[in-house]
Design an enzyme around this catalytic site. Structure first.
Site, PDB file in Angstrom:
ATOM      1  N   LEU A  87       0.878  -1.171   0.000  1.00  7.40           N
ATOM      2  CA  LEU A  87       0.000   0.000   0.000  1.00  7.40           C
ATOM      3  C   LEU A  87       0.910   1.214   0.000  1.00  7.40           C
ATOM      4  O   LEU A  87       1.700   1.382   0.922  1.00  7.40           O
ATOM      5  CB  LEU A  87      -0.781  -0.055   1.318  1.00  7.40           C
ATOM      6  CG  LEU A  87      -2.044   0.744   1.475  1.00  7.40           C
ATOM      7  CD1 LEU A  87      -3.107   0.219   0.533  1.00  7.40           C
ATOM      8  CD2 LEU A  87      -2.540   0.595   2.915  1.00  7.40           C
ATOM      9  N   HIS A  88       0.873   2.018  -1.063  1.00  7.24           N
ATOM     10  CA  HIS A  88       1.750   3.186  -1.065  1.00  7.24           C
ATOM     11  C   HIS A  88       1.179   4.375  -1.809  1.00  7.24           C
ATOM     12  O   HIS A  88       1.744   5.454  -1.802  1.00  7.24           O
ATOM     13  CB  HIS A  88       3.115   2.824  -1.663  1.00  7.24           C
ATOM     14  CG  HIS A  88       3.066   2.598  -3.161  1.00  7.24           C
ATOM     15  ND1 HIS A  88       2.515   1.471  -3.701  1.00  7.24           N
ATOM     16  CD2 HIS A  88       3.476   3.364  -4.192  1.00  7.24           C
ATOM     17  CE1 HIS A  88       2.590   1.546  -5.025  1.00  7.24           C
ATOM     18  NE2 HIS A  88       3.173   2.687  -5.350  1.00  7.24           N
ATOM     19  N   ARG A  89       0.024   4.195  -2.467  1.00  6.40           N
ATOM     20  CA  ARG A  89      -0.465   5.288  -3.318  1.00  6.40           C
ATOM     21  C   ARG A  89      -0.950   6.462  -2.488  1.00  6.40           C
ATOM     22  O   ARG A  89      -1.649   6.277  -1.482  1.00  6.40           O
ATOM     23  CB  ARG A  89      -1.641   4.818  -4.176  1.00  6.40           C
ATOM     24  CG  ARG A  89      -1.229   3.855  -5.173  1.00  6.40           C
ATOM     25  CD  ARG A  89      -1.906   3.963  -6.504  1.00  6.40           C
ATOM     26  NE  ARG A  89      -1.240   2.967  -7.320  1.00  6.40           N
ATOM     27  CZ  ARG A  89      -0.166   3.201  -8.047  1.00  6.40           C
ATOM     28  NH1 ARG A  89       0.323   4.409  -8.142  1.00  6.40           N
ATOM     29  NH2 ARG A  89       0.403   2.231  -8.712  1.00  6.40           N
ATOM     30  N   PRO A  90      -0.629   7.688  -2.952  1.00  4.99           N
ATOM     31  CA  PRO A  90      -1.117   8.869  -2.256  1.00  4.99           C
ATOM     32  C   PRO A  90      -2.628   8.796  -1.993  1.00  4.99           C
ATOM     33  O   PRO A  90      -3.088   9.160  -0.915  1.00  4.99           O
ATOM     34  CB  PRO A  90      -0.774  10.015  -3.224  1.00  4.99           C
ATOM     35  CG  PRO A  90       0.406   9.502  -3.997  1.00  4.99           C
ATOM     36  CD  PRO A  90       0.235   8.008  -4.089  1.00  4.99           C
ATOM     37  N   ASP A 101      -2.365  -1.800  -3.720  1.00  2.00           N
ATOM     38  CA  ASP A 101      -2.779  -0.703  -4.602  1.00  2.00           C
ATOM     39  C   ASP A 101      -1.749  -0.501  -5.708  1.00  2.00           C
ATOM     40  O   ASP A 101      -1.742   0.527  -6.382  1.00  2.00           O
ATOM     41  CB  ASP A 101      -3.037   0.588  -3.815  1.00  2.00           C
ATOM     42  CG  ASP A 101      -1.827   1.099  -3.059  1.00  2.00           C
ATOM     43  OD1 ASP A 101      -0.733   0.518  -3.182  1.00  2.00           O
ATOM     44  OD2 ASP A 101      -1.979   2.108  -2.331  1.00  2.00           O
TER      45      ASP A 101
END
Ligand code: UD1
Length: 365
Positions: free
Chosen positions: A207-210, A286
């Site tokens: 999980l890393h999306r802005p 994501d």
């Protein structure tokens, strides 16, 4: 016959597995091609960059622009300024860019302005969501490109709708899957990388999306989801440095740490990560590329986004778009853990030979 000088651009983690098979393929034809590898330095940590060069046997970059982190505009501008100097010096016939990161757009824009032809590997993908910085990068890179190498049928449809002439578009398959298939024997051999005793059944989270980790509102939803999922199954989360920073900034790091069945680990190298996924019950993610890798590994993938630029992974693969919708997640996790996940089919040309097709096209030009 004079050699074609080709610059290949790699910048960020998801680029490295796409560049590796292309470099390997070009090196089979030393009389025809002189490949020059440029690393922009968008990703620079050992865990985000060096380990991939080692795992994937990518040669040391010939040139490193060392741009580092900055706002999107500053990062893109820095890459452009430095890449212009490289093109003046090297005078290549072609620049190859891959994927959809800032380095992809920055370098194709410079090449286009300097009259150097551009090839985009992984062209035509569209999420139709302009809130994602990657969507801007994809659309603009495709506008600038002379060769558009497509991974899945939706790419052909999208490019045709945008008026790109058919003779620039080549359906070659997926170079990232070339890398996956090439490393499968090695991946299947070793133990899963986890401190202590690895659990027999677990899920992997990335999980890393802005859009997911940059606000208290979205992190509250994610926390509720993780509370549910970790009650069902242990979850291992290799965490991107940026995501860790955002989770800490929004005061969720302690709460995440307190979840009994959630183990946050440092980002993993390529082989370790794919091995972890290949033995998981499912992936919650994501990321873009993981949707494709999970499809080929036949591991169910729950994508925490409202859309995907890779629809073939939903139509044919193991991917389900769940967003942050807890009801959908409860339903999907239940189905997977009760053995009701569907059997995927592998998309056409995801067969380990995509880089070979690309190099063939380029050698015929
Ligand atoms: C980039 C890509 C994204 C891709 C992701 C995968 C763009 C627009 N985004 O996002 O599509 O899914 O890579 O990893 O290009 N950082 C480090 N060490 C590093 C690199 C980054 O600590 O080696 C931290 C820094 O705090 C930096 C932040 O991550 O500011 C963001 O890095 P950046 O490259 O701008 O974007 P990503 O979020 O990594």
């Amino acid at each position: 016959m004079s050699k074609k000088k080709i610059i290949l651009v790699a910048g960020a983690r998801p680029n490295f597995m796409k560049i590796a098979p292309l470099m390997r393929e070009f090196r089979k034809f030393p009389k025809e091609f002189a490949p020059v590898l440029v690393h922009t330095g968008q990703h620079y940590d050992t865990a985000m960059s060096d380990v991939f060069f080692k795992d994937l046997n990518i040669p040391e970059p010939d040139i490193n622009l060392n741009v580092g982190s900055a706002s999107h505009t500053v990062q893109t501008a820095r890459i452009m300024t430095k890449f212009e100097r490289v093109l003046k010096e090297e005078r290549p016939q072609l620049v190859i860019v891959v994927g959809d990161v800032n380095s992809t757009l920055a370098c194709s824009l410079v090449a286009s302005k300097m009259g150097v032809r551009v090839a985009h590997v992984e062209a035509g993908l569209r999420s139709f969501d302009r809130d994602m910085p990657e969507e801007t990068n994809r659309v603009l890179t495709d506008r600038l490109s002379d060769y558009l190498f497509v991974t899945e049928p939706s790419g052909l449809v999208n490019l045709r709708k945008e008026g790109v002439s058919d003779d620039k578009v080549f359906y070659v398959g997926n170079v990232m899957i070339d890398t996956l298939l090439a490393h499968l024997p090695q991946i299947q051999k070793g133990p899963v990388p986890k401190r202590g005793q690895p659990p027999k059944r677990y899920a992997v989270l990335t999980l890393h999306r802005p859009g997911n980790v940059d606000s208290t509102f979205t992190l509250t939803g994610i926390y509720e989801i993780l509370e549910f999922v970790t009650r069902e199954i242990p979850v291992i989360y290799p965490i991107h440095p940026r995501a860790r920073k955002m989770i800490r900034r929004h005061n969720f790091l302690k709460a995440f740490n307190k979840l009994d069945n959630l183990e946050m680990v440092e980002p993993l190298g390529y082989v370790d990560f794919i091995r972890l996924v290949s033995k998981a019950r499912f992936v919650l993610t994501d990321s873009g590329g993981i949707q494709e890798e999970a499809t080929v590994l036949e591991i169910p993938c729950l994508t925490m986004r409202e859309n995907t630029e890779r629809p073939v992974t939903v139509d044919q693969g193991t991917n389900i778009l769940v967003g942050r919708n807890i009801a959908k997640i409860i339903r999907s996790v239940g189905a997977i853990l009760n053995g009701r996940a569907g059997k995927p089919t592998r998309p056409k040309f995801w067969d380990g030979k995509a880089a070979g097709r690309i190099v063939k096209v380029l050698s015929e030009q």
